[in-house]
Design a protein around this motif. Sequence first.
Motif, PDB file in Angstrom:
ATOM      1  N   VAL A   1       0.885  -1.176   0.000  1.00  0.00           N
ATOM      2  CA  VAL A   1       0.000   0.000   0.000  1.00  0.00           C
ATOM      3  C   VAL A   1       0.915   1.217   0.000  1.00  0.00           C
ATOM      4  CG1 VAL A   1      -1.841   1.245   1.174  1.00  0.00           C
ATOM      5  CG2 VAL A   1      -1.774  -1.253   1.277  1.00  0.00           C
ATOM      6  N   PRO A   2       1.119   1.872  -1.134  1.00  0.00           N
ATOM      7  CA  PRO A   2       2.139   2.915  -1.241  1.00  0.00           C
ATOM      8  C   PRO A   2       1.787   4.170  -0.443  1.00  0.00           C
ATOM      9  CG  PRO A   2       0.842   2.821  -3.255  1.00  0.00           C
ATOM     10  CD  PRO A   2       0.421   1.648  -2.421  1.00  0.00           C
ATOM     11  N   ASN A   3       2.828   4.948  -0.143  1.00  0.00           N
ATOM     12  CA  ASN A   3       2.687   6.280   0.463  1.00  0.00           C
ATOM     13  C   ASN A   3       2.123   6.240   1.877  1.00  0.00           C
ATOM     14  OD1 ASN A   3       3.508   7.713  -2.013  1.00  0.00           O
ATOM     15  ND2 ASN A   3       1.545   6.980  -2.812  1.00  0.00           N
ATOM     16  N   VAL A   4       2.522   5.205   2.635  1.00  0.00           N
ATOM     17  CA  VAL A   4       2.005   5.064   3.994  1.00  0.00           C
ATOM     18  C   VAL A   4       3.156   4.955   4.986  1.00  0.00           C
ATOM     19  CG1 VAL A   4       0.729   3.570   5.587  1.00  0.00           C
ATOM     20  CG2 VAL A   4      -0.144   3.961   3.283  1.00  0.00           C
ATOM     21  N   VAL A   5       3.087   5.741   6.072  1.00  0.00           N
ATOM     22  CA  VAL A   5       3.846   5.472   7.296  1.00  0.00           C
ATOM     23  C   VAL A   5       2.820   5.376   8.420  1.00  0.00           C
ATOM     24  CG1 VAL A   5       6.040   6.492   6.611  1.00  0.00           C
ATOM     25  CG2 VAL A   5       4.293   7.942   7.645  1.00  0.00           C
ATOM     26  N   TYR A   6       3.049   4.429   9.332  1.00  0.00           N
ATOM     27  CA  TYR A   6       2.016   4.140  10.335  1.00  0.00           C
ATOM     28  C   TYR A   6       2.673   3.441  11.513  1.00  0.00           C
ATOM     29  CZ  TYR A   6      -2.724   2.826  11.894  1.00  0.00           C
ATOM     30  OH  TYR A   6      -3.902   2.696  12.585  1.00  0.00           O
ATOM     31  N   THR A   7       2.300   3.848  12.717  1.00  0.00           N
ATOM     32  CA  THR A   7       2.785   3.157  13.901  1.00  0.00           C
ATOM     33  C   THR A   7       1.634   2.933  14.869  1.00  0.00           C
ATOM     34  OG1 THR A   7       4.427   3.168  15.691  1.00  0.00           O
ATOM     35  CG2 THR A   7       3.425   5.290  15.110  1.00  0.00           C
ATOM     36  N   CYS A   8       1.791   1.925  15.699  1.00  0.00           N
ATOM     37  CA  CYS A   8       0.799   1.621  16.731  1.00  0.00           C
ATOM     38  C   CYS A   8       1.347   1.871  18.123  1.00  0.00           C
ATOM     39  CB  CYS A   8       0.339   0.180  16.607  1.00  0.00           C
ATOM     40  SG  CYS A   8      -0.656  -0.132  15.132  1.00  0.00           S
ATOM     41  N   GLY A   9       2.464   2.601  18.205  1.00  0.00           N
ATOM     42  CA  GLY A   9       2.989   2.953  19.513  1.00  0.00           C
ATOM     43  C   GLY A   9       4.471   3.251  19.506  1.00  0.00           C
ATOM     44  N   ALA A  10       4.905   4.063  20.482  1.00  0.00           N
ATOM     45  CA  ALA A  10       6.306   4.447  20.632  1.00  0.00           C
ATOM     46  C   ALA A  10       6.721   4.226  22.073  1.00  0.00           C
ATOM     47  CB  ALA A  10       6.501   5.908  20.223  1.00  0.00           C
ATOM     48  N   LEU A  11       8.030   4.302  22.331  1.00  0.00           N
ATOM     49  CA  LEU A  11       8.574   4.069  23.670  1.00  0.00           C
ATOM     50  C   LEU A  11       9.445   5.249  24.076  1.00  0.00           C
ATOM     51  CD1 LEU A  11       8.966   2.098  26.054  1.00  0.00           C
ATOM     52  CD2 LEU A  11      10.922   1.141  24.816  1.00  0.00           C
ATOM     53  N   ALA A  12       9.157   5.822  25.246  1.00  0.00           N
ATOM     54  CA  ALA A  12       9.944   6.929  25.783  1.00  0.00           C
ATOM     55  C   ALA A  12      10.960   6.393  26.786  1.00  0.00           C
ATOM     56  CB  ALA A  12       9.035   7.948  26.443  1.00  0.00           C
ATOM     57  N   VAL A  13      12.224   6.761  26.597  1.00  0.00           N
ATOM     58  CA  VAL A  13      13.305   6.342  27.480  1.00  0.00           C
ATOM     59  C   VAL A  13      14.246   7.523  27.675  1.00  0.00           C
ATOM     60  CG1 VAL A  13      15.281   4.796  27.791  1.00  0.00           C
ATOM     61  CG2 VAL A  13      13.188   3.932  26.749  1.00  0.00           C
ATOM     62  N   ALA A  14      14.350   7.994  28.917  1.00  0.00           N
ATOM     63  CA  ALA A  14      15.311   9.059  29.269  1.00  0.00           C
ATOM     64  C   ALA A  14      15.190  10.284  28.363  1.00  0.00           C
ATOM     65  CB  ALA A  14      16.741   8.510  29.225  1.00  0.00           C
ATOM     66  N   GLY A  15      13.958  10.694  28.082  1.00  0.00           N
ATOM     67  CA  GLY A  15      13.746  11.883  27.263  1.00  0.00           C
ATOM     68  C   GLY A  15      13.826  11.640  25.770  1.00  0.00           C
ATOM     69  N   GLN A  16      14.164  10.421  25.369  1.00  0.00           N
ATOM     70  CA  GLN A  16      14.204  10.048  23.958  1.00  0.00           C
ATOM     71  C   GLN A  16      12.969   9.213  23.624  1.00  0.00           C
ATOM     72  OE1 GLN A  16      16.658  10.551  21.601  1.00  0.00           O
ATOM     73  NE2 GLN A  16      18.302  11.449  22.851  1.00  0.00           N
ATOM     74  N   MET A  17      12.559   9.254  22.374  1.00  0.00           N
ATOM     75  CA  MET A  17      11.475   8.400  21.909  1.00  0.00           C
ATOM     76  C   MET A  17      11.954   7.532  20.760  1.00  0.00           C
ATOM     77  SD  MET A  17       7.921  10.554  22.088  1.00  0.00           S
ATOM     78  CE  MET A  17       7.089   9.131  21.406  1.00  0.00           C
ATOM     79  N   LEU A  18      11.734   6.228  20.905  1.00  0.00           N
ATOM     80  CA  LEU A  18      11.986   5.291  19.813  1.00  0.00           C
ATOM     81  C   LEU A  18      10.644   4.999  19.156  1.00  0.00           C
ATOM     82  CD1 LEU A  18      13.865   3.344  18.243  1.00  0.00           C
ATOM     83  CD2 LEU A  18      13.330   1.611  19.987  1.00  0.00           C
ATOM     84  N   ILE A  19      10.554   5.253  17.862  1.00  0.00           N
ATOM     85  CA  ILE A  19       9.296   5.088  17.131  1.00  0.00           C
ATOM     86  C   ILE A  19       9.506   4.065  16.020  1.00  0.00           C
ATOM     87  CG2 ILE A  19       7.470   6.228  15.821  1.00  0.00           C
ATOM     88  CD1 ILE A  19       8.357   8.876  17.062  1.00  0.00           C
ATOM     89  N   PRO A  20       9.050   2.830  16.224  1.00  0.00           N
ATOM     90  CA  PRO A  20       9.024   1.888  15.103  1.00  0.00           C
ATOM     91  C   PRO A  20       7.798   2.199  14.241  1.00  0.00           C
ATOM     92  CG  PRO A  20       8.180   0.825  17.072  1.00  0.00           C
ATOM     93  CD  PRO A  20       8.540   2.238  17.465  1.00  0.00           C
ATOM     94  N   TYR A  21       7.917   2.070  12.940  1.00  0.00           N
ATOM     95  CA  TYR A  21       6.779   2.450  12.098  1.00  0.00           C
ATOM     96  C   TYR A  21       6.709   1.563  10.861  1.00  0.00           C
ATOM     97  CZ  TYR A  21      10.328   4.995   9.380  1.00  0.00           C
ATOM     98  OH  TYR A  21      11.436   5.328   8.640  1.00  0.00           O
ATOM     99  N   GLY A  22       5.483   1.325  10.428  1.00  0.00           N
ATOM    100  CA  GLY A  22       5.257   0.571   9.217  1.00  0.00           C
ATOM    101  C   GLY A  22       5.502   1.418   7.988  1.00  0.00           C
ATOM    102  N   ILE A  23       6.066   0.793   6.962  1.00  0.00           N
ATOM    103  CA  ILE A  23       6.414   1.477   5.710  1.00  0.00           C
ATOM    104  C   ILE A  23       5.593   0.870   4.581  1.00  0.00           C
ATOM    105  CG2 ILE A  23       8.257   1.985   4.062  1.00  0.00           C
ATOM    106  CD1 ILE A  23      10.240   1.611   6.415  1.00  0.00           C
ATOM    107  N   SER A  24       4.592   1.603   4.119  1.00  0.00           N
ATOM    108  CA  SER A  24       3.780   1.206   2.967  1.00  0.00           C
ATOM    109  C   SER A  24       3.271  -0.226   3.063  1.00  0.00           C
ATOM    110  CB  SER A  24       4.580   1.415   1.664  1.00  0.00           C
ATOM    111  OG  SER A  24       4.865   2.788   1.494  1.00  0.00           O
ATOM    112  N   ASP A  25       2.872  -0.614   4.281  1.00  0.00           N
ATOM    113  CA  ASP A  25       2.299  -1.933   4.544  1.00  0.00           C
ATOM    114  C   ASP A  25       3.199  -3.064   4.059  1.00  0.00           C
ATOM    115  OD1 ASP A  25       0.193  -0.618   5.632  1.00  0.00           O
ATOM    116  OD2 ASP A  25      -1.345  -1.661   4.486  1.00  0.00           O
TER     117      ASP A  25
END
Length: 425
Positions: free
Chosen positions: A383-407
């Motif tokens: 599915v082109p032109n998509v970025v999507y995530t279902c959650g992120a993690l905050a650690v010591a003021g930083q955020m790690l964001i895993p995200y889906g790329i075009s399904d």
Amino acid sequence: MRILDERLHADPSRVVLRPFHLGWTGEARGGSRAARLVDDVLSLDASTASEEYARVLHDFEERHWQTEQLFEERYAEVRDALNLDDAGIDPVRRRLIGAYFCHEYTYAAAALMNPSIVPHPDQSGMMDGAVRFVMSLRAVGEGHISSIVFREGLVHADGSFQLWPQSAFATAMLPDPGGPCADDGAVAVHRHAESSLSNSVIFPITEQQRGGLEDLRLVRFDHGDGDFEWIGTYTAYSGSSIRSELLRTRNFRDFQLEPIQGRAGRNKGMALFPEKIDGRYVMVGRQDGKNLFLLRSERIDCWDDDGVLLMEPKYPWEFVQIGNCGSPILTDAGWLLLTHGVGAMRKYALGCALLDRDDPSRVIARSRVPLLTAIDADRFGYVPNVVYTCGALAVAGQMLIPYGISDSAVGFASITIDEILDLME
């Protein structure tokens, strides 16, 4: 937003042994297809049965974990279903019958996407601000069926991270004795005692789930006094209808899958706050397909409320619709909510909003421009032109964001919470 190098992709080599059902036509000339198949195996002489079973092991034994034990377990299910008499059926024929009623399933051959991430229940041995995490992913396999898979890893205070390696073998989680409820209600599953979480798969079980388990949004929920439970909302797709359901676990070994009751459960994309507010559970959902709503409930499994309007599309990149990207994250400034917006040409982008800590129905600020959009090679996929995530993690003021790329794949990005707050107005 810093885009990290790590990428996870669909992998047709990841296979599990699954039951093979002859359900598309239950009867054949001469009676039940399943019974006829068993009779055919039993008709083989000892030498031929041994030769055929040796061929099966040659082809499949090294591709799966405890292959012969799985054949034995599948034989036991067939025996019980067909009322077979074990007497006179030798171990080779039993396992061969089990093999005829199994097949390999490529659970992540089509896509790997839409991750969420939470702190791991086991934080022993962590030093220098590092946090052990569990990441869930939506894996799409043969027949476009979605299942839930996991990866474990470490994230450090500087925003860097490592994923734990997977073994060559994957296993399906097992329903607890008793099987699915007759009313399509709650079911319990567990992983094999000797299988790691990163090599375990949760497949659909009930009729409502048979089309897939989609877009799990995990959160570590604080019941108070150090009592944590890991809860996720996901969409159960039957092939024709959807329903929101809950995944609940305290150890990522035993899981409960249960429907969300009430009007709100008929929608998808619900995200639970990580704690009660004013004595009630709180969720963010998209109840009308376009806008974000805030919902409250006395019970975590019943949401019979249309909620109050929280956010409407405001900027061009989200004019089509907006939705949440996982559970809100508590910061000193308030609740940080990642969002997604859909703009022209159905292009998805990630954004964010800041909600009042005590009254999350009040939006303090939101992003005027996207945090992340699909560019260059990330625009191409199922599915082109998509970025999507279902959650992120905050650690010591930083955020790690895993995200889906075009399904089709999963990428990773990092950003500081201060940087996100500075982007909003």
